[in-house]
Scaffold this active site. Structure first.
Site, mmCIF file in Angstrom:
data_model
loop_
_atom_site.group_PDB
_atom_site.id
_atom_site.type_symbol
_atom_site.label_atom_id
_atom_site.label_comp_id
_atom_site.label_asym_id
_atom_site.label_seq_id
_atom_site.Cartn_x
_atom_site.Cartn_y
_atom_site.Cartn_z
ATOM 1 N N ALA A 1 -7.280 -12.420 -28.678
ATOM 2 C CA ALA A 1 -5.966 -11.762 -28.696
ATOM 3 C C ALA A 1 -6.153 -10.329 -29.188
ATOM 4 C CB ALA A 1 -5.009 -12.517 -29.603
ATOM 5 N N LYS A 2 -5.163 -9.513 -29.001
ATOM 6 C CA LYS A 2 -5.208 -8.138 -29.516
ATOM 7 C C LYS A 2 -3.800 -7.597 -29.544
ATOM 8 C CE LYS A 2 -8.370 -4.998 -30.691
ATOM 9 N NZ LYS A 2 -9.703 -5.174 -31.276
ATOM 10 N N GLY A 3 -3.580 -6.623 -30.392
ATOM 11 C CA GLY A 3 -2.255 -6.020 -30.458
ATOM 12 C C GLY A 3 -2.349 -4.537 -30.693
#
Ligand code: NAD
Length: 440
Positions: A129-131
């Protein structure tokens, strides 16, 4: 010192290459396009699992959020935030949060996918995941930064959580930002949830050894690769770009092992010493002054000459897109260890491969950080904290095992270590996918 151009802020930008930093516009692919190309390269090696490969080409979930805050001058500003969960077949999503004016959905999608690969490559039970928030944090006061962080955390709160998706620091985010994220999530849940983020201050459930973990991982895989190619670390000449968390620690460990760190470049300039720099003194200088610039006892070197410096090991540990088609031909090193994420463009990667320069790709070389993030998460769940020696010992074991598996696959298939890492990781992800089956 390639620097990216600030992109215009505003409307969301899906998968186009427009308004991306220049290094990401290579071949007009954009970062997600580069990732898709990397997946295509490994599909022929996936055997029966290839039938699930399309899974890798689609993020499981992508959330775009509006982040409105009141500025100190009383006006309201809106920023665009993202959280992408690329794959959760092997466990909860895991990956950092980036605050930068150039952040785009395409970039966050690609970074989340690379986290799936990295986590599977070191065999920790996380998906990817990444944000990010499209904001220049340098333009915000500390109060504004806190409000941006808290509102963003609240907005993505519907998909993150200790068993769902665990953010961590990335570009322009740090322990303090993680403490605010943990607090905001905990306030909304009505219970302190230390395991919702990693990279926290040690007093709030952070892990010993986390700060040094990425540099230690870089050093560990570097030693393993050196052994395979018959390079004596105690006699190696090393050049490092980026002398921060990753580059500074890696340089220190190589110097302790007897290597000569002959050149260091950071945002302030490039320094060189034929007989080897005193890394401990240089770290103290940087801690005091903020850059390697002005360090005594060195020879002057123009920034452009850095890539051509006579060395055995080159460690790009600063920014993306630094080794390009323009400078890959100058590199003298036998081995490039990617401390940074994405420091080598795809074209440069091919040039280095053709020139027989061994590239230890980011997806394995800088995975020490997420490995100790995994330890942090485990310690938070059990509320039982390990000694730094235990952490380092487990980290080294995981990095060595992971690198050994990748090396073997590279030998067996006569492919680059990047492709081999993708093969190992994609097989693990797709095997989980297959065992779980499709719902409903
Ligand atoms: P940092 O902020 O501690 O250090 C960055 C270094 O890069 C500094 O020395 C800075 O002067 C230098 N730099 C900045 N602009 C430069 C330029 N134009 N030319 C040359 N040098 C420049 O950051 P870090 O945590 O060491 O991260 C470095 C890279 O490693 C990033 O790509 C990051 O995404 C990646 N990474 C970090 C971790 C981690 O745990 N910190 C984990 C995985 C990957």
């Amino acid at each position: 010192m390639n620097t990216s151009q600030a992109a215009p802020t505003g409307a969301s930008n899906l998968v186009t290459a427009h308004a991306l930093p220049s290094y990401l516009q290579a071949d007009n692919l954009g970062p997600w396009g580069i990732y898709l190309q990397q997946v295509d390269r490994v599909v022929p090696y996936l055997g029966n699992l290839a039938r699930w490969a399309e899974t890798l080409k689609r993020p499981k979930r992508a959330l775009i959020v509006d982040v409105p805050i009141q500025l100190d001058n009383g006006t309201v500003a809106h920023f665009e935030g993202y959280r992408v969960q690329h794959n959760t077949s092997r466990g909860p999503g895991k990956g950092g949060v980036r605050f930068h004016q150039d952040v785009t959905l395409s970039e966050v999608m690609a970074l989340s996918a690379w986290m799936s690969i990295k986590n599977a490559a070191v065999n920790v039970p996380f998906g990817g995941a990444k944000g990010g928030i499209r904001v220049d944090p340098k333009t915000l006061s500390i109060g504004e930064l806190e409000r941006v962080t808290r509102r963003y955390t609240s907005e993505i709160g519907i998909i993150i959580g200790p068993t769902k998706d665990i953010p961590a620091p990335d570009v322009n985010t740090n322990e303090k930002v993680m403490a605010w994220m943990m607090d905001t999530y905990s306030m909304n849940e009505g219970a302190t949830a230390t395991g919702v983020v990693t990279g926290k201050p040690v007093d709030l459930g952070g892990s010993l050894g986390r700060r040094e973990a990425t540099g230690r991982g870089v050093f560990t895989v570097g030693c393993e690769a050196a052994r395979h190619i018959g390079l004596d670390i105690s006699k190696a000449r090393v050049a490092v770009q980026g002398f921060g968390n990753v580059g500074g620690i890696a340089a220190k460990l190589f110097a302790q092992a007897g290597s000569k760190v002959v050149a260091v470049q950071d945002h302030g300039g490039t320094i060189f010493r034929e007989s080897g720099l005193d890394v401990t003194a240089l770290l103290a200088h940087v801690a005091h002054v903020g850059s390697v610039k002005g360090y005594a006892d060195t020879d002057v070197m123009p920034d452009d000459a850095f890539w051509g410096v006579a060395c055995d090991i080159m460690i790009p540990a600063a920014l993306e897109g630094q080794i390009t088609a323009a400078n890959a031909g100058q590199i003298q090193a036998r081995m490039v260890i990617e401390g940074a994420n994405g420091p080598t463009t795809p074209q440069a990667d091919d040039i280095l491969h053709d020139r027989n320069v061994l590239v230890l790709p980011d997806v394995i070389a800088n995975a020490g950080g997420v490995t100790v993030s995994y330890f942090e998460w485990v310690q938070d769940f059990s509320s039982f904290f390990w000694s730094e020696d235990e952490i380092n010992e487990r980290l080294v074991r995981i990095m060595k095992d992971a690198f050994g598996a990748v090396w073997q696959v590279a030998q067996d298939n006569q492919v680059s270590l990047r492709t081999a890492t993708f093969i190992v990781a994609c097989k693990r992800i797709l095997h989980s996918r297959e065992m779980r089956g499709l719902y409903p």
